[in-house]
Design an enzyme around this catalytic site. Structure first.
Site, PDB file in Angstrom:
ATOM      1  CE  LYS A  11      -5.416   3.438  -9.063  1.00  0.00           C
ATOM      2  NZ  LYS A  11      -4.789   3.941  -7.802  1.00  0.00           N
ATOM      3  CE1 TYR A  51      -2.302   8.191 -10.152  1.00  0.00           C
ATOM      4  CE2 TYR A  51      -1.447   6.357 -11.436  1.00  0.00           C
ATOM      5  CZ  TYR A  51      -2.458   6.928 -10.684  1.00  0.00           C
ATOM      6  OH  TYR A  51      -3.626   6.236 -10.447  1.00  0.00           O
ATOM      7  CG  ASN A 114      -6.243   2.749  -4.634  1.00  0.00           C
ATOM      8  OD1 ASN A 114      -5.923   2.517  -5.803  1.00  0.00           O
ATOM      9  ND2 ASN A 114      -6.112   3.937  -4.086  1.00  0.00           N
ATOM     10  CG  HIS A 117      -7.168   7.418 -11.549  1.00  0.00           C
ATOM     11  ND1 HIS A 117      -6.371   8.193 -10.744  1.00  0.00           N
ATOM     12  CD2 HIS A 117      -7.689   8.254 -12.497  1.00  0.00           C
ATOM     13  CE1 HIS A 117      -6.385   9.457 -11.203  1.00  0.00           C
ATOM     14  NE2 HIS A 117      -7.172   9.515 -12.257  1.00  0.00           N
ATOM     15  CD  GLU A 128      -6.552  12.447 -14.165  1.00  0.00           C
ATOM     16  OE1 GLU A 128      -5.815  12.882 -13.270  1.00  0.00           O
ATOM     17  OE2 GLU A 128      -7.515  11.681 -13.936  1.00  0.00           O
TER      18      GLU A 128
HETATM   19  N1  UDP Z   1      -0.843   6.049  -3.168  1.00  0.00           N
HETATM   20  C1  UDP Z   1      -0.078   5.221  -2.360  1.00  0.00           C
HETATM   21  N2  UDP Z   1       0.247   5.668  -1.095  1.00  0.00           N
HETATM   22  C2  UDP Z   1      -0.147   6.868  -0.624  1.00  0.00           C
HETATM   23  C3  UDP Z   1      -0.915   7.704  -1.442  1.00  0.00           C
HETATM   24  C4  UDP Z   1      -1.252   7.260  -2.713  1.00  0.00           C
HETATM   25  O1  UDP Z   1       0.291   4.125  -2.766  1.00  0.00           O
HETATM   26  O2  UDP Z   1       0.189   7.217   0.525  1.00  0.00           O
HETATM   27  C5  UDP Z   1      -1.197   5.594  -4.534  1.00  0.00           C
HETATM   28  C6  UDP Z   1      -2.615   5.019  -4.605  1.00  0.00           C
HETATM   29  O3  UDP Z   1      -2.642   3.991  -5.579  1.00  0.00           O
HETATM   30  C7  UDP Z   1      -3.405   6.232  -5.046  1.00  0.00           C
HETATM   31  C8  UDP Z   1      -2.430   6.887  -6.027  1.00  0.00           C
HETATM   32  O4  UDP Z   1      -1.155   6.691  -5.424  1.00  0.00           O
HETATM   33  O5  UDP Z   1      -4.640   5.864  -5.638  1.00  0.00           O
HETATM   34  C9  UDP Z   1      -2.643   8.358  -6.270  1.00  0.00           C
HETATM   35  O6  UDP Z   1      -2.682   9.037  -5.031  1.00  0.00           O
HETATM   36  P1  UDP Z   1      -3.800  10.124  -4.713  1.00  0.00           P
HETATM   37  O7  UDP Z   1      -3.415  10.797  -3.449  1.00  0.00           O
HETATM   38  O8  UDP Z   1      -4.002  10.970  -5.933  1.00  0.00           O
HETATM   39  O9  UDP Z   1      -5.087   9.223  -4.405  1.00  0.00           O
HETATM   40  P2  UDP Z   1      -6.449   9.030  -5.232  1.00  0.00           P
HETATM   41  O10 UDP Z   1      -6.739  10.319  -5.949  1.00  0.00           O
HETATM   42  O11 UDP Z   1      -6.219   7.880  -6.178  1.00  0.00           O
HETATM   43  O12 UDP Z   1      -7.480   8.689  -4.186  1.00  0.00           O
HETATM   44 MG    MG Z   2      -5.543  11.447  -7.198  1.00  0.00          MG
END
Ligand code: UDP
Ligand code: MG
Length: 139
Positions: A11, A51, A114, A117, A128
């Site tokens: 990211k 997303y 974070n 992805h 994806e």
């Molecule tokens: N995200 C965020 N706040 C939240 C949940 C998700 O900013 O409460 C962002 C974060 O960058 C995350 C992305 O949205 O990686 C996608 O969310 P997901 O729940 O799919 O998490 P991931 O699969 O990336 O662990």
């Molecule tokens: Mg996710």
């Protein structure tokens, strides 16, 4: 076990911190084969489409702004059990909840920014990878 594909994205925070090489080394040491990778700057439209499943969630606008804030590095990965093993390697979404030694625990600052992805299902892994790479680029 048959080879499976998953999509990683280093990211914009990863790129800003100059950690692409370090994170990619961890991914390769964990046994993932890199089929293709590139550096791209996503538009808000492209980030929003990627997303789309999160559209309407409270963090969606912030996520789209972040993912289009600078270059990122989509990576097509292949390995047996790639999807689940990659989620284990990166750790929980929130680095404070991520297991010791995971990429997010080691490098991420927050739940939003974070570092990386990872696809969350075999089906999404396929779609994806196809979102960023044509089949002829996957070598
Ligand atoms: N995200 C965020 N706040 C939240 C949940 C998700 O900013 O409460 C962002 C974060 O960058 C995350 C992305 O949205 O990686 C996608 O969310 P997901 O729940 O799919 O998490 P991931 O699969 O990336 O662990
Ligand atoms: Mg996710």
């Amino acid at each position: 076990m048959p080879a499976e594909r998953t999509l990683a994205i280093l990211k914009p925070d990863c790129v800003r911190k100059n950690l692409q090489g370090e994170v990619l080394a961890r991914i390769q040491k964990a046994g993932f084969k890199v089929l293709s990778l590139k550096t791209v700057r996503l538009t808000k439209e492209t980030a929003g489409a990627f997303y789309a499943v999160h559209k309407g969630r409270p963090f969606y606008d912030e996520l789209v702004n972040f993912m289009s804030s600078g270059p990122c590095v989509p990576i097509a990965l292949e390995k047996a059990n790639a999807v689940a093993d990659f989620r284990t390697l990166i750790g929980a979404t929130d680095p404070r909840e991520a297991a010791e030694g995971t990429i997010r625990k080691l490098y991420a600052d927050s739940k939003g920014e974070n570092i990386v992805h990872g696809s969350d299902s075999v089906e999404n892994g396929k779609s994806e990878v196809a979102f960023f790479f044509s089949e002829s680029e996957l070598v």
